[in-house]
Design a protein around this motif. Structure first.
Motif, short mmCIF file in Angstrom:
data_model
loop_
_atom_site.label_atom_id
_atom_site.label_comp_id
_atom_site.label_asym_id
_atom_site.label_seq_id
_atom_site.Cartn_x
_atom_site.Cartn_y
_atom_site.Cartn_z
N VAL A 214 -69.20 -31.38 -40.26
CA VAL A 214 -69.78 -32.64 -40.73
C VAL A 214 -69.17 -33.05 -42.06
CG1 VAL A 214 -71.92 -33.69 -41.57
CG2 VAL A 214 -71.92 -32.40 -39.43
N ASN A 215 -68.99 -32.08 -42.98
CA ASN A 215 -68.37 -32.41 -44.27
C ASN A 215 -66.95 -32.93 -44.08
OD1 ASN A 215 -70.63 -31.64 -45.71
ND2 ASN A 215 -69.96 -29.52 -45.92
N LYS A 218 -67.14 -36.56 -42.62
CA LYS A 218 -67.59 -37.56 -43.59
C LYS A 218 -66.55 -37.86 -44.66
CE LYS A 218 -72.55 -36.96 -42.97
NZ LYS A 218 -73.86 -36.65 -43.60
N GLN A 219 -65.55 -37.00 -44.79
CA GLN A 219 -64.46 -37.27 -45.74
C GLN A 219 -63.38 -38.17 -45.16
OE1 GLN A 219 -63.03 -33.45 -47.01
NE2 GLN A 219 -64.90 -32.95 -48.13
N ARG A 221 -62.39 -41.33 -44.60
CA ARG A 221 -62.79 -42.67 -45.02
C ARG A 221 -62.19 -43.77 -44.16
NH1 ARG A 221 -67.34 -41.71 -47.34
NH2 ARG A 221 -67.18 -40.08 -48.93
N PRO A 225 -68.30 -46.04 -41.04
CA PRO A 225 -69.45 -45.16 -41.30
C PRO A 225 -70.25 -44.85 -40.04
CG PRO A 225 -69.30 -46.84 -43.00
CD PRO A 225 -68.28 -47.19 -41.97
N ARG A 228 -68.41 -42.31 -38.04
CA ARG A 228 -68.52 -40.98 -38.64
C ARG A 228 -69.85 -40.32 -38.28
NH1 ARG A 228 -66.19 -43.37 -43.47
NH2 ARG A 228 -68.25 -43.39 -44.44
N GLU A 229 -70.94 -41.11 -38.35
CA GLU A 229 -72.25 -40.57 -38.01
C GLU A 229 -72.30 -40.15 -36.55
OE1 GLU A 229 -74.89 -39.98 -39.88
OE2 GLU A 229 -73.98 -40.67 -41.73
N ALA A 232 -70.27 -36.99 -36.00
CA ALA A 232 -70.97 -35.82 -36.53
C ALA A 232 -72.09 -35.38 -35.61
CB ALA A 232 -71.52 -36.14 -37.92
N LYS A 310 -80.49 -42.94 -44.30
CA LYS A 310 -80.24 -41.87 -43.34
C LYS A 310 -80.54 -42.38 -41.94
CE LYS A 310 -81.27 -36.99 -42.45
NZ LYS A 310 -82.09 -35.83 -42.85
#
Length: 453
Positions: A214-215, A218-219, A221, A225, A228-229, A232, A310
């Motif tokens: 997940v980290n 999320k990096q 870019r 967004p 990315r969610e 993940a 969130k």
């Protein structure tokens, strides 16, 4: 008949306690005989000496290696690449250096004693003790996850202690013989213990892998967004799904036996969990479309408004201006009207109304106001610069409004409207333009008689 039914459980309980006590006494007597044999044996004393030498050598090596290893495995604080995270992960195991080195040196000594004396029971016992110390340090100083710490305290340390005393095999045999009935199913205590240990370890590893994935996601870019969610969430489901299948395979549980359970869960989803399933599917749709994502300021048809902080599988969490959190089911974003004010950083238009006196040369007003509003650092020149328009002729003055575009919304952190109104007020005062306020004229009819005392 009643007397027999009452006394039989007592007899069985007493018999079981007697058997356990006899087994314990047998094991204690066996350990005592082994200890006496070690005390009276020259080979045992030489092995004790080798144990002391191995421990001192491990202590010296650990002290010399701890500093360089810590410096080698400690990356700069600002580095967050995969190699740096791996170095930090390995760094937490440095406290195990002493018992593991002692275990290795003791293993070398065991091979020497077995070649010289043909036996190495004492030094093998020392190896097991060092392994027990390593397990103790692992649980007390390294593990910080609550589940793993609980398993380590009540499973790993007792197992390591039994292994060090040479009682692990009898204990495992006893646990394997103890069967727990559960309806039509039955399982041994050893199976339950293995299931807890293997399942806890695999799911802990799955959670760690999920956090790292997940980290990393999320990096990225360059991804949207919402994408990315969604990625993940898909990785999380995949990792824990694989972990579940691994646990089932390792424990020897047939996956075909879970088909009936899967059917029951499907029926439950169809009847009792419709809302949960609907919210989950709605959350997937939201992440795919990207019309509302983390960081957007939205207002729902029901009046809920706030910044999305969130997005979970079931609900979306909004944070209001006053710091409160609102949990909104994902289904509401699909079935109701949603106003997205920010759309992840897009510009928004505001207008500030004001009035001037009828004695004012109104042809001067637009240029003055547009120039002063454009000086605000948050006001944008694109898509449109500030625009002052005449709106009407009011009861007390001439009504104007200035339209301006800003990046973001007027919230607790941004005070665009307040700042622009201050600028308008000061600009009108500097140019001698009067800001009107309501006047009331009272007319009296008839004569007013003066009454003298």
């Amino acid at each position: 008949m009643q007397t027999v039914q009452v006394e039989r459980p007592m007899e069985l309980g007493t018999q079981t306690q007697t058997e356990l006590l006899n087994n314990l006494l047998v094991q204690v007597e066996r350990l005592w005989d082994i200890a006496l044999g070690w005390v009276s044996s020259p080979a045992a004393w030489s092995q004790f000496a080798l144990l002391v030498v191995a421990y001192l050598a491990a202590l010296y090596a650990a002290r010399r290696l701890r500093g360089p290893l810590s410096r080698l495995l400690t990356p700069p604080v600002e580095q967050m690449d995969p190699l740096s995270r791996t170095r930090r992960f390995v760094l937490i195991f440095v406290p195990l250096l002493l018992p593991l080195l002692a275990y290795v040196f003791t293993g070398i000594g065991e091979s020497v004693t077995r070649s010289l004396f043909g036996s190495g029971a004492v030094i093998a016992f020392g190896k097991r003790v060092f392994l027990f110390l390593a397990a103790r340090i692992l649980v007390r100083e390294i593990l910080d996850d609550p589940l793993m710490k609980l398993l380590g305290r009540y499973v790993l340390i007792p197992v390591a202690a039994l292994y060090a005393l040479g009682l692990l095999e009898p204990a495992m045999a006893k646990l394997d013989q103890t069967v727990v009935p559960l309806g039509n199913l039955s399982f041994s205590l050893l199976f339950a213990l293995r299931f807890l240990v293997v399942g806890g370890a695999i799911f802990w590893l799955g959670r760690w892998s999920n956090d790292q994935s997940v980290n990393f996601i999320k990096q990225q870019r360059e991804m949207r967004p919402a994408m990315r969610e969604l990625t993940a969430k898909a990785v999380e489901i995949g990792i824990f799904g694989i972990a579940f299948l691994l646990v089932m395979n390792i424990m020897g549980i047939s996956l075909t036996s879970l088909a009936v359970l899967g059917g029951v869960i499907g029926v439950g989803l169809g009847f009792g969990l419709q809302k949960i399933a609907s919210n989950f599917i709605s959350g997937v749709i939201l992440l795919l479309e990207g019309q509302a994502t983390v960081g957007d300021y939205v207002e729902l048809d029901g009046g809920e408004a706030g910044t999305i902080i969130k997005m979970t599988a079931r609900a979306t969490i909004l944070e209001t201006f006053d710091g409160r959190w609102i949990v909104v089911p994902n289904e509401d974003f699909i079935t109701t009207r949603v106003v997205n004010f920010s759309d992840q950083g897009s510009a928004n238009r505001y207008e500030a109304p004001f009035s001037v006196s009828y004695d004012t040369d109104i042809n001067r007003v637009p240029a003055i106001i547009e120039a002063v509003v454009a000086t605000h650092p948050g006001v944008l020149a694109k898509p449109f610069p500030p625009d002052c328009e005449l709106r009407g002729f009011g009861d007390s003055g001439v009504d104007f409004a200035v339209e301006f575009w800003v990046e973001g919304i007027d919230d607790g952190k941004n005070k665009f409207m307040s700042d622009v109104l201050f600028l308008i007020w000061n600009a009108l005062k500097e140019n001698g333009i009067e800001i009107p306020y309501p006047h009331r004229v009272v007319e009296l009819s008839g004569s007013i008689e003066t009454r003298q005392a």
